[in-house]
Write an enzyme that holds these catalytic residues in place. Structure first.
Site, PDB file in Angstrom:
ATOM      1  N   HIS A 296     -19.337 -22.674  34.726  1.00 43.59           N
ATOM      2  CA  HIS A 296     -20.572 -23.364  34.238  1.00 43.59           C
ATOM      3  C   HIS A 296     -21.856 -22.478  34.637  1.00 43.59           C
ATOM      4  O   HIS A 296     -22.021 -21.526  33.825  1.00 43.59           O
ATOM      5  CB  HIS A 296     -20.615 -24.627  35.208  1.00 43.59           C
ATOM      6  N   HIS A 335     -17.316 -21.927  24.127  1.00 47.55           N
ATOM      7  CA  HIS A 335     -17.891 -22.992  24.734  1.00 47.55           C
ATOM      8  C   HIS A 335     -16.902 -24.442  24.620  1.00 47.55           C
ATOM      9  O   HIS A 335     -16.696 -24.077  23.389  1.00 47.55           O
ATOM     10  CB  HIS A 335     -19.335 -23.475  24.209  1.00 47.55           C
ATOM     11  N   ASP A 391     -25.595 -18.519  28.392  1.00 46.31           N
ATOM     12  CA  ASP A 391     -25.444 -17.718  29.698  1.00 46.31           C
ATOM     13  C   ASP A 391     -25.328 -16.144  29.325  1.00 46.31           C
ATOM     14  O   ASP A 391     -25.641 -15.373  30.134  1.00 46.31           O
ATOM     15  CB  ASP A 391     -24.495 -17.870  30.632  1.00 46.31           C
TER      16      ASP A 391
HETATM   17  N1  CMC Z   1     -13.633 -14.729  26.146  1.00 44.19           N
HETATM   18  C1  CMC Z   1     -12.209 -14.631  25.427  1.00 44.19           C
HETATM   19  N2  CMC Z   1     -11.875 -15.606  24.875  1.00 44.19           N
HETATM   20  C2  CMC Z   1     -12.224 -16.641  25.121  1.00 44.19           C
HETATM   21  C3  CMC Z   1     -13.438 -17.104  25.679  1.00 44.19           C
HETATM   22  C4  CMC Z   1     -14.015 -15.896  26.141  1.00 44.19           C
HETATM   23  N3  CMC Z   1     -15.273 -16.093  26.977  1.00 44.19           N
HETATM   24  N4  CMC Z   1     -13.886 -18.356  25.920  1.00 44.19           N
HETATM   25  C5  CMC Z   1     -12.546 -18.844  25.219  1.00 44.19           C
HETATM   26  N5  CMC Z   1     -11.721 -18.090  24.855  1.00 44.19           N
HETATM   27  C6  CMC Z   1     -10.524 -18.454  23.935  1.00 44.19           C
HETATM   28  C7  CMC Z   1      -9.285 -18.635  25.038  1.00 44.19           C
HETATM   29  O1  CMC Z   1      -8.849 -17.457  25.506  1.00 44.19           O
HETATM   30  C8  CMC Z   1      -8.472 -19.586  24.315  1.00 44.19           C
HETATM   31  O2  CMC Z   1      -7.693 -18.723  23.549  1.00 44.19           O
HETATM   32  P1  CMC Z   1      -6.231 -19.169  23.054  1.00 44.19           P
HETATM   33  O3  CMC Z   1      -6.330 -20.289  22.277  1.00 44.19           O
HETATM   34  O4  CMC Z   1      -5.811 -18.004  22.180  1.00 44.19           O
HETATM   35  O5  CMC Z   1      -5.399 -19.250  24.414  1.00 44.19           O
HETATM   36  C9  CMC Z   1      -9.530 -20.199  23.391  1.00 44.19           C
HETATM   37  O6  CMC Z   1     -10.709 -19.428  23.279  1.00 44.19           O
HETATM   38  C10 CMC Z   1     -10.031 -21.544  24.021  1.00 44.19           C
HETATM   39  O7  CMC Z   1     -10.580 -21.316  25.212  1.00 44.19           O
HETATM   40  P2  CMC Z   1     -10.531 -22.439  26.450  1.00 44.19           P
HETATM   41  O8  CMC Z   1     -10.588 -21.502  27.753  1.00 44.19           O
HETATM   42  O9  CMC Z   1      -9.241 -23.302  26.395  1.00 44.19           O
HETATM   43  O10 CMC Z   1     -11.861 -23.106  26.205  1.00 44.19           O
HETATM   44  P3  CMC Z   1     -12.432 -24.240  27.134  1.00 44.19           P
HETATM   45  O11 CMC Z   1     -13.403 -25.310  26.043  1.00 44.19           O
HETATM   46  O12 CMC Z   1     -11.561 -24.738  28.183  1.00 44.19           O
HETATM   47  O13 CMC Z   1     -13.456 -23.498  28.035  1.00 44.19           O
HETATM   48  C11 CMC Z   1     -15.403 -22.185  28.689  1.00 44.19           C
HETATM   49  C12 CMC Z   1     -14.820 -23.303  27.487  1.00 44.19           C
HETATM   50  C13 CMC Z   1     -16.886 -21.908  28.347  1.00 44.19           C
HETATM   51  C14 CMC Z   1     -14.995 -22.495  29.981  1.00 44.19           C
HETATM   52  C15 CMC Z   1     -14.724 -20.640  28.197  1.00 44.19           C
HETATM   53  O14 CMC Z   1     -15.235 -20.338  26.695  1.00 44.19           O
HETATM   54  C16 CMC Z   1     -14.917 -19.588  29.027  1.00 44.19           C
HETATM   55  O15 CMC Z   1     -14.369 -19.456  30.213  1.00 44.19           O
HETATM   56  N6  CMC Z   1     -15.909 -18.705  28.831  1.00 44.19           N
HETATM   57  C17 CMC Z   1     -16.687 -17.960  29.525  1.00 44.19           C
HETATM   58  C18 CMC Z   1     -17.395 -18.412  30.776  1.00 44.19           C
HETATM   59  C19 CMC Z   1     -18.789 -18.862  30.086  1.00 44.19           C
HETATM   60  O16 CMC Z   1     -19.549 -18.332  29.461  1.00 44.19           O
HETATM   61  N7  CMC Z   1     -19.056 -20.127  30.713  1.00 44.19           N
HETATM   62  C20 CMC Z   1     -20.514 -20.675  30.346  1.00 44.19           C
HETATM   63  C21 CMC Z   1     -20.620 -21.785  29.301  1.00 44.19           C
HETATM   64  S1  CMC Z   1     -21.823 -22.320  28.693  1.00 44.19           S
HETATM   65  C22 CMC Z   1     -22.740 -22.726  29.845  1.00 44.19           C
HETATM   66  C23 CMC Z   1     -22.586 -24.122  30.299  1.00 44.19           C
HETATM   67  O17 CMC Z   1     -22.808 -25.033  29.693  1.00 44.19           O
HETATM   68  O18 CMC Z   1     -22.373 -24.424  31.443  1.00 44.19           O
END
Ligand code: CMC
Length: 454
Positions: A296, A335, A391
């Site tokens: 987050h 996201h 971020d």
């Molecule tokens: N780098 C590489 N692959 C990614 C990333 C990333 N940053 N984010 C998502 N993916 C891929 C993930 O591997 C998955 O692929 P597959 O379907 O092939 O397994 C797919 O995209 C869906 O990912 P998810 O983790 O299931 O998505 P989520 O909705 O649960 O998570 C998230 C969202 C923000 C936690 C995730 O994108 C992440 O961990 N990003 C990096 C951390 C980050 O930048 N967080 C800040 C969020 S914005 C600020 C806020 O609102 O707090």
């Protein structure tokens, strides 16, 4: 200068409109006839927790709306104070309302008793977010029944004056203890939150964050500057010098951009606690705790570390290949809601580049960021809807302003407290305690074995 920044923001808006359109997502932008039918995934993905008129995130079009206004326009034309007023009150203020609101915030920036209580703890050893949470807890105590604003010491130089001359707070004993307890009566019957308390939190959190930062750096906290706006004063209290016009405007925009963002994890955490009719200080403490996580608010720190690790734009591809091969996520990308370009990143990206012109030492990082963004969007933009999120650029912006990476997430909190409080007030008007259920996957018929037999 302001005109130039406005031009950059409006240019980013034109780009967003051209690329993403502005359709609304019907499921998430209409009155609900409860109970609602929706498909829920793990992590409550897809769940609808409540109705709200505070803000709207359109994930597929990459739009962010506060109370009906496009965040691009708010960043181009307004200030954090104006936006906070909008979020809390539902309408943009008139000139007189804004002046009064700014004066209220300015008055409430002074929290010398809270800072003294904080300084009697080993905050040098604490994570900044933990210290902020503790500070909010002390605010709660300071603002409890007998310890109201009116009862606070008038001296605005309390912190910088001789500590011995100030009566320090003592732990209350015996009969007196009860008066330190924060009861609902302190805010009126059945009112675990009121606007004045929200103003207190919004005004005081920057003072706490700046003080914690300075104490950890072995310096004394600085008194708030009555002539500076919220963003400029915040930078002033951190660094001890007035910011340039560009820095002030960019910090103001960054605070606007982080002020609210739908039912994100920290907002939800805040509201879950508030829905039990616990008070707003406990609720905000929960929000701060949730925001601290690297998935987050903590992602901006991780994004900067990644850019530093890459070191140069020529190393981006090899670094990225290695990360993806190890199935690691790239901080600052992706996201849960945005499957289009995050509008906040669209605004902060050009501003980071603008700041880098004033700070050539940060140019290598900015160039590295540009190449990483290009590469990620090329690989995953269309196919997976992964784009830079807020971020990715916020850390770069703060770093270019000379702010330590430990401050990144606390700055997020200083802004998001506006959304936390606005949504909490709104929700409590028709409160229903949050209480989802879990699907039980354990067994049912285990026979109890006495300890000696296990
Ligand atoms: N780098 C590489 N692959 C990614 C990333 C990333 N940053 N984010 C998502 N993916 C891929 C993930 O591997 C998955 O692929 P597959 O379907 O092939 O397994 C797919 O995209 C869906 O990912 P998810 O983790 O299931 O998505 P989520 O909705 O649960 O998570 C998230 C969202 C923000 C936690 C995730 O994108 C992440 O961990 N990003 C990096 C951390 C980050 O930048 N967080 C800040 C969020 S914005 C600020 C806020 O609102 O707090």
């Amino acid at each position: 200068m302001i005109d130039h920044i406005r031009k950059l923001i409006l240019e980013a808006k034109r780009k967003a409109d051209a690329e993403s359109g502005s359709n609304v997502e019907p499921q998430f932008a209409q009155k609900i006839d409860w109970p609602v039918t929706c498909t829920v995934g793990p992590g409550l993905e897809g769940a609808i927790a409540c109705e709200s008129a505070v803000g709207y995130v359109n994930g597929s079009a990459g739009k962010l709306i506060y109370r009906g206004y496009d965040v691009f326009d708010l960043c181009a034309y307004s200030t954090f104070e104006e936006v906070t007023y909008l979020l809390l009150h539902g309408e943009l203020p008139t000139e007189e309302e804004l002046d009064n609101f700014k004066a209220e915030l300015c008055r409430r920036r002074h929290v010398p008793r809270t800072l003294r209580q904080l300084m009697s703890n080993p905050i040098e050893e604490m994570n900044d977010m933990a210290a902020l949470r503790l500070g909010v807890d002390f605010l709660r105590r300071t603002h409890s029944k007998v310890d109201t604003i009116e009862a606070r010491p008038r001296s605005e130089t309390a912190i910088s004056s001789d500590e011995d001359s100030i009566p320090m707070e003592k732990a209350p004993y015996g009969e007196k203890k009860a008066i330190y307890e924060f009861t609902k009566n302190a805010l009126g019957p059945n009112k675990p939150v009121d606007l004045a308390t929200c103003y207190d939190l919004i005004a005081a959190m920057p003072t706490i964050v700046a003080a914690v930062h300075r104490i950890k750096a072995g310096k004394l906290p600085i008194e708030p500057h009555p002539d500076l706006g919220h963003a400029a004063n915040f930078l002033y209290m951190i660094r001890g010098e007035k910011p340039s016009l560009l820095e002030e405007k960019v910090m103001d925009v960054a605070l606007i951009l982080h002020a609210d963002h739908g039912m994100n994890a920290s907002t939800f955490a805040t509201m879950v606690v508030a829905s039990t009719l616990s008070d707003i200080y406990f609720s905000i403490g929960a929000g701060i705790a949730a925001l601290n996580g690297p998935l987050h608010g903590g992602a901006n720190e991780a994004a900067i570390k990644a850019l530093q690790e890459i070191g140069h734009k020529d190393n981006v591809r090899a670094w990225l290949d290695g990360k993806l091969a190890r199935k690691e996520k790239i901080p600052g990308f992706g996201h849960r809601v945005y499957k289009a370009y995050d509008p906040r990143a669209r605004i902060l990206g050009p501003l980071a580049k603008e700041l880098a012109k004033e700070h050539p030492e940060c140019r290598t990082l900015t160039e590295t960021a540009e190449v990483l963004e290009e590469e990620m969007v090329r690989r995953f933009g269309e196919s997976k809807g992964i784009f830079p999120n807020v971020d990715f650029y916020s850390g770069l912006v703060y770093m270019t302003m000379g702010l330590d990476h430990h401050l990144f997430t606390p700055i997020f909190a200083v802004s998001r407290v506006a959304g936390w409080t606005a949504r909490t007030i709104e929700y409590l008007e028709n409160n229903r305690i949050f209480r989802p259920r879990a699907v039980y996957t354990g067994s049912f018929d285990k026979k109890y074995k006495p300890l000696a037999e296990r």
